[in-house]
Write an enzyme that holds these catalytic residues in place. Structure first.
Site, PDB file in Angstrom:
ATOM      1  N   CYS A 102      -9.983  -3.175 -11.076  1.00  0.00           N
ATOM      2  CA  CYS A 102      -9.625  -2.007 -10.269  1.00  0.00           C
ATOM      3  C   CYS A 102      -8.257  -2.147  -9.609  1.00  0.00           C
ATOM      4  O   CYS A 102      -7.828  -1.271  -8.880  1.00  0.00           O
ATOM      5  CB  CYS A 102     -10.686  -1.746  -9.199  1.00  0.00           C
ATOM      6  SG  CYS A 102     -10.865  -3.081  -7.997  1.00  0.00           S
TER       7      CYS A 102
ATOM      8  N   GLU B 154     -10.998 -11.359  -5.984  1.00  0.00           N
ATOM      9  CA  GLU B 154      -9.580 -11.265  -5.632  1.00  0.00           C
ATOM     10  C   GLU B 154      -9.077 -12.542  -4.967  1.00  0.00           C
ATOM     11  O   GLU B 154      -7.927 -12.603  -4.516  1.00  0.00           O
ATOM     12  CB  GLU B 154      -9.331 -10.055  -4.730  1.00  0.00           C
ATOM     13  CG  GLU B 154     -10.298  -9.933  -3.574  1.00  0.00           C
ATOM     14  CD  GLU B 154     -10.231  -8.587  -2.884  1.00  0.00           C
ATOM     15  OE1 GLU B 154      -9.219  -7.879  -3.028  1.00  0.00           O
ATOM     16  OE2 GLU B 154     -11.197  -8.235  -2.187  1.00  0.00           O
TER      17      GLU B 154
ATOM     18  N   HIS C 192       0.813  -1.216   0.000  1.00  0.00           N
ATOM     19  CA  HIS C 192       0.000   0.000   0.000  1.00  0.00           C
ATOM     20  C   HIS C 192       0.844   1.264   0.000  1.00  0.00           C
ATOM     21  O   HIS C 192       0.390   2.312  -0.463  1.00  0.00           O
ATOM     22  CB  HIS C 192      -1.000  -0.037   1.152  1.00  0.00           C
ATOM     23  CG  HIS C 192      -2.144  -0.937   0.843  1.00  0.00           C
ATOM     24  ND1 HIS C 192      -3.256  -0.504   0.162  1.00  0.00           N
ATOM     25  CD2 HIS C 192      -2.309  -2.262   1.042  1.00  0.00           C
ATOM     26  CE1 HIS C 192      -4.080  -1.523  -0.019  1.00  0.00           C
ATOM     27  NE2 HIS C 192      -3.534  -2.594   0.516  1.00  0.00           N
TER      28      HIS C 192
ATOM     29  N   ASP D 199      -4.609  -8.505  -4.949  1.00  0.00           N
ATOM     30  CA  ASP D 199      -4.781  -9.675  -4.095  1.00  0.00           C
ATOM     31  C   ASP D 199      -4.939 -10.950  -4.913  1.00  0.00           C
ATOM     32  O   ASP D 199      -4.520 -12.023  -4.472  1.00  0.00           O
ATOM     33  CB  ASP D 199      -5.980  -9.490  -3.168  1.00  0.00           C
ATOM     34  CG  ASP D 199      -5.605  -8.794  -1.869  1.00  0.00           C
ATOM     35  OD1 ASP D 199      -4.424  -8.874  -1.479  1.00  0.00           O
ATOM     36  OD2 ASP D 199      -6.471  -8.174  -1.243  1.00  0.00           O
TER      37      ASP D 199
END
Length: 591
Positions: A520, A449, A202, A473
């Site tokens: 996404c 995911e 992240h 993921d």
């Protein structure tokens, strides 16, 4: 002397600036910039903490028993001397006055400087005094924390200092938590370097959203780079150059100028519709973390928000989660800012590399689990906190009365979880109806995911209006790779045939069922995958606003009728990346 540090390139471009180290500490340290008007008050905080620690050490010395070893009294004297030493006190004030660091950050920065001076000493006794200095600074940090009653939250409207006219700065740290990244998001830093992390950690994702160069997984960077070193971040190759030569510095500055010209050129496409050469209209939407990101999405030419990561509303709150009203106002703000364009809000995706600072006993056990990425996270966590979940659902449904809102459920894998989630949504609607509160019947989607969800998609689709593929993921779980672990980051491969086949299967299955499908994850914003995803039949991409122009350029040059026939050969290839370059070069699409 110039030297290089090697890591993983995660956000393209070149950054040049002086290093700002966020040092690790056994005491949690808040890092934030103060306003010009707060300098004197911050120095007073530091003075008050020093006086408190001086009293504390004086009391300890006075209360020593008569038979205590003399070394204890001498040690306390050393700590008192270090506490009042000008090298620590005056230089810490200087960090506050010149850089506008908060007192805790200033202390940590000066500790880093002095500690390295101790390390360079030849005398062993003097080198060992570094531990005493660290203990004194920790006492000061604890005193500051006590005075702040559990931690500082910057006042609304107090932004980072304007460093115009001064040297640019780059941030160097062992790691940066997602919540801390948000504190720095609109700050003065022109680049980031971390010791740990992977391409889709992240820290990397937020760095890309800020459109600034970043290198992660640089191992010992925070230990070998010193405060105020001149540093070049090469975000294209993953190289960090420390103390570059004048010739090398000029070369990188030339590359910076070229990158700026390229950005300006791409910016002209922002309001051009994303339509392929054969007339296929493609939706390019934006991923955002907070409502304030919505204007940037519009400015970049996004036709909606494909992913609103709501968990960032829950972070950096000193244990207090946002209530229904606060969430509603945040979601409504984003919806209204998008001026009628759709906003897809993902329910809170907490867990793994995005922990909360407020944890239940179950979460605390999860935090110490062997593999938190496989534990209580995302929709699993929400279902374990039904009160919190219903609050969020009500807030999202109420925001739907102000524009087109879609609800996205993360980490869907089991039909039992799907049924529980849909029941929670139904209860939230009923509660709003009973209270007479305006709300909307929003579309509900599933994030794909987990490989199980991709493989069992025909059974899941009847329960949802659309699906969104979270490639970050999906790659992690398909390849059994922790995407935040630099030790295995080289095995994280979005080009792996298994990953591509799962994505292609998901897109094909959703389209056959007449359900909307988007991607996404980070692959959506990587121009290297644009033609391949178009060939798979994808017509809706969601990415960071800064990536929209580059992807749009690829869309405008693509002909899907010529791309699609090559899909089967690419998916069956041992080297899909090379096959893409070979086949798509023939279509006229740029390599």
């Amino acid at each position: 002397m110039s030297f290089q540090v090697f890591g993983l390139p995660v956000s393209r471009g070149v950054a040049i600036g002086r290093a700002v180290l966020v040092a690790s500490s056994r005491v949690d340290v808040a890092h934030y910039f103060i306003d010009e008007t707060q300098v004197d008050a911050e120095i007073e905080r530091l003075r008050a903490a020093r006086d408190e620690v001086a009293d504390e050490l004086g009391n300890l010395k006075r209360d020593l028993p008569a038979d205590a070893p003399g070394e204890l009294s001498a040690l306390l004297d050393v700590h008192l001397l270090l506490l009042h030493d000008e090298t620590l006190a005056d230089a810490t004030k200087q960090w506050i006055q010149e850089r506008h660091y908060n007192a805790e950050w200033a202390l940590s920065a000066q500790l880093e400087v002095i500690a390295r001076q101790f390390d360079d000493m030849e005398d062993e006794y003097l080198r060992e005094r570094k531990a005493d200095l660290e203990q004194v600074v920790e006492r000061l940090l604890r005193a500051l924390a006590r005075a702040s009653s559990g931690g500082h939250v910057p006042a609304p409207g107090v932004g980072p200092r304007d460093f115009a006219g001064e040297d640019p700065l780059v941030l160097v740290a062992n790691d940066i938590a997602p919540a801390d990244m948000l504190q720095f998001k609109r700050s003065v830093f022109t680049g980031f370097i971390t010791d740990v992390g992977g391409k889709t950690s992240h820290t990397a994702i937020v760095a890309r959203s800020m459109d600034i160069p970043a290198v992660v997984g640089a191992r010992e960077a925070s230990h070998i780079i010193r405060q105020d070193d001149w540093v070049v971040i090469d975000g294209d190759s993953g190289i960090v150059v420390v103390d570059p030569s004048p010739l090398l510095l000029e070369e990188y500055r030339f590359r910076q100028r070229q990158s700026g010209l390229e950005r300006d050129r791409l910016a002209r496409l922002r309001h051009t519709p994303a339509v392929t050469l054969d007339g296929e209209r493609v939706e390019l939407q934006a991923n955002i973390e907070l409502p304030v990101d919505a204007p940037a999405a519009l400015e970049a030419g996004a036709v909606g928000v494909g992913l609103f990561r709501s968990e960032f509303l829950f972070m950096n709150r000193n244990g207090e989660l946002p209530g229904e009203e606060e969430q509603f106002e945040a979601y409504r703000s984003a919806v209204e800012a998008m001026k009628g364009l759709p906003v897809t809000i993902r329910t809170v995706d907490i867990g793994a590399d995005k922990p909360l600072d407020r944890m239940s006993s179950a979460e605390l056990r999860h935090e110490h689990a062997l593999n938190p990425a496989l534990g209580l996270r995302a929709i699993r966590w929400s279902l374990s906190e039904p009160g919190m979940f219903r609050q969020q659902l009500r807030a999202i449904l109420r925001a739907g009365a102000f524009g087109k809102v879609r609800l996205l459920i993360p980490m869907v894998a089991h039909l039992s979880e799907v049924r529980m989630t849909l029941e929670a949504i139904a209860r939230a609607k009923q509660q709003l109806a009973d209270a007479g509160r305006p709300h909307a019947n929003v579309e509900v989607g599933a994030m794909i995911e987990v490989p199980a969800a991709a493989l069992a998609l025909p059974a899941l689709l009847p329960h949802f209006d659309f699906v969104s593929v979270g490639t970050n993921d999906l790659i992690q779980y398909t390849l059994a790779i922790d995407r935040a672990d630099e030790a295995v980051a080289h095995l994280y491969d979005p080009w792996h045939p298994a990953v591509l086949q799962l994505i292609a299967r998901t897109i094909e299955c959703a389209r056959a069922a007449g359900k909307g499908v988007s991607v996404c994850g980070e692959m959506a914003g990587d121009p290297a995958f644009t033609e391949l995803l178009l060939a798979m039949g994808l017509r809706s991409f969601s990415m960071h606003p800064s990536q929209i122009a580059a992807v749009k350029q690829r869309v405008l040059r693509a002909d899907t009728r010529r791309l699609a026939p090559h899909l089967s050969a690419i998916l069956s290839s041992e080297n899909p990346e090379g096959a893409c370059v070979t086949f798509f070069a023939k279509t006229g699409a740029p390599e």
